[in-house]
Design a protein around this motif. Structure first.
Motif, mmCIF file in Angstrom:
data_model
loop_
_atom_site.group_PDB
_atom_site.id
_atom_site.type_symbol
_atom_site.label_atom_id
_atom_site.label_comp_id
_atom_site.label_asym_id
_atom_site.label_seq_id
_atom_site.Cartn_x
_atom_site.Cartn_y
_atom_site.Cartn_z
ATOM 1 N N LEU A 15 0.837 -1.195 0.000
ATOM 2 C CA LEU A 15 0.000 0.000 0.000
ATOM 3 C C LEU A 15 0.881 1.258 0.000
ATOM 4 N N GLU A 16 1.257 1.737 1.163
ATOM 5 C CA GLU A 16 2.029 2.978 1.307
ATOM 6 C C GLU A 16 2.689 2.972 2.666
ATOM 7 N N GLY A 17 3.518 3.981 2.923
ATOM 8 C CA GLY A 17 4.048 4.158 4.269
ATOM 9 C C GLY A 17 3.061 4.979 5.083
ATOM 10 N N PRO A 18 3.261 5.091 6.410
ATOM 11 C CA PRO A 18 2.363 5.906 7.236
ATOM 12 C C PRO A 18 2.369 7.378 6.825
ATOM 13 N N THR A 19 3.485 7.862 6.278
ATOM 14 C CA THR A 19 3.538 9.261 5.827
ATOM 15 C C THR A 19 4.243 9.353 4.465
ATOM 16 N N SER A 20 4.108 8.343 3.640
ATOM 17 C CA SER A 20 4.860 8.347 2.381
ATOM 18 C C SER A 20 4.231 7.425 1.352
ATOM 19 N N SER A 21 4.591 7.642 0.084
ATOM 20 C CA SER A 21 4.251 6.715 -0.988
ATOM 21 C C SER A 21 5.446 5.778 -1.202
ATOM 22 N N VAL A 22 5.149 4.622 -1.800
ATOM 23 C CA VAL A 22 6.200 3.633 -2.081
ATOM 24 C C VAL A 22 6.512 3.669 -3.576
HETATM 25 N N1 PLP Z 1 0.830 8.569 1.858
HETATM 26 C C1 PLP Z 1 0.567 9.061 3.091
HETATM 27 C C2 PLP Z 1 -0.271 8.246 4.020
HETATM 28 C C3 PLP Z 1 1.073 10.307 3.486
HETATM 29 O O1 PLP Z 1 0.782 10.788 4.708
HETATM 30 C C4 PLP Z 1 1.883 11.043 2.581
HETATM 31 C C5 PLP Z 1 2.438 12.357 2.949
HETATM 32 O O2 PLP Z 1 2.408 12.784 4.049
HETATM 33 C C6 PLP Z 1 2.147 10.498 1.327
HETATM 34 C C7 PLP Z 1 1.599 9.269 0.983
HETATM 35 C C8 PLP Z 1 3.003 11.240 0.348
HETATM 36 O O3 PLP Z 1 2.317 12.367 -0.144
HETATM 37 P P1 PLP Z 1 3.079 13.619 -0.728
HETATM 38 O O4 PLP Z 1 4.064 13.095 -1.722
HETATM 39 O O5 PLP Z 1 2.009 14.400 -1.387
HETATM 40 O O6 PLP Z 1 3.732 14.321 0.396
#
Ligand code: PLP
Length: 296
Positions: free
Chosen positions: A187-194
């Motif tokens: 899926l993704e990280g808690p605050t990031s995309s993979v």
């Molecule tokens: N996924 C989640 C759950 C996030 O919280 C974030 C950013 O905080 C992202 C993905 C990446 O988003 P962005 O590249 O717009 O910062």
């Protein structure tokens, strides 16, 4: 140093406030229920990056949860006021946009902008890379379409689970997390995309291929991933959206967690297994970071 600017109809350019004093009502539903939306963006030399993409996603998140928030012009004015007030604060800073459902019964959102320094740990992640653990997110990858009330794909203030996942990773000696679905998709990280890269195909023929999980899985549409894909396409990378499995990550030449603040943080290991090799990770990180830096 934190600069705080409230969006306020009486102050079209935003109302500067003292970030060290209590300023949110105890009945604000952002506080009592995590009922609100937010964005975090990076500003470089006083200029916010990908501002339109962040404002668009903020508006989309708000629409998803029937929240009426100020328009783009009011956000832009408040961001400009906040960045001007912060001016002395270094070349990179974090701009946060927050809008809550406001105090119970008031039917008026509370909206504000903060500007703060980039945490040193973010710079270290870009530099040194990450040890990541895979953790279950607890739902199937097709849930988002079936259950719009779960607000998947919206950037809401309800990040307590994401923060708990990060604490869990730290407690087992890792730096960060990649969530997986019940049907074992990435899926993704808690605050990031993979993001993952291949530089040769199964028969060893050189390729330049970037892959990110499919947005239908209910993940947040990353603005960094969007900007990077646009730039990478221009420079000859082939782009693809998942499904991505954990085995695909382990098989990649490089994997990154990417976001507006950390930019590209290379993943050194997943559950203790090295991804590619250090030399390839470093070379690809440098190449893609340069592409990303050249975007607006
Ligand atoms: N996924 C989640 C759950 C996030 O919280 C974030 C950013 O905080 C992202 C993905 C990446 O988003 P962005 O590249 O717009 O910062």
């Amino acid at each position: 140093m934190t600069v705080l600017v409230f969006l306020d109809p009486v102050h079209p350019a935003g109302r500067l406030a003292d970030a060290s004093s209590p300023t949110i009502l105890a009945t604000d539903q952002g506080v009592t229920r995590g009922d609100g939306v937010f964005e975090s963006l990076l500003a470089v030399n006083g200029v916010p990056r990908k501002m339109q993409a962040h404002l668009d996603r903020l508006a989309l998140s708000a629409r998803t949860m029937d929240l009426r928030i100020p328009g783009a012009g009011e956000w832009q004015a408040a961001i400009a006021t906040a960045l001007t007030a912060y001016a002395a604060g270094g070349e990179q800073c974090v701009v946060k946009l927050i809008s809550t459902r406001g105090p119970e019964g008031a039917n008026s959102p509370t909206s504000w902008v903060t500007v703060t320094p980039v945490s040193p740990s973010v710079a270290a992640q870009r530099e040194n890379g990450l040890a990541v653990v895979l953790l279950e997110r607890g739902y199937d990858s097709d849930l988002a379409a079936r259950a719009p009330w779960l607000l998947m794909g919206a950037k809401t203030l309800s990040y307590a689970v994401n923060m708990a996942a990060l604490r869990h990773a730290h407690s087992v000696g890792a730096d960060d997390v990649i969530f997986t679905s019940n049907d074992e998709l990435v899926l993704e990280g808690p605050t990031s995309s993979v993001l993952l890269a291949h530089i040769s195909d199964d028969s060893g023929i050189p390729v330049k291929r970037l892959i990110t999980p499919h947005l239908d899985t209910g993940i947040l549409p990353g603005t960094t991933q969007g900007a990077l894909f646009a730039a990478a396409r221009e420079s000859g990378w082939e782009l693809g959206y998942g499904p991505v499995t954990p085995a695909d990550l382990l098989d990649a030449d490089a994997v990154w967690l990417i976001s507006s603040l950390r930019l590209l943080a290379p993943v050194n290991t997943i559950d203790g297994q090295e991804i590619g090799n250090a030399e390839t990770r470093a070379a690809l990180t440098a190449e893609l970071s340069a592409l990303l830096a050249a975007t607006e």
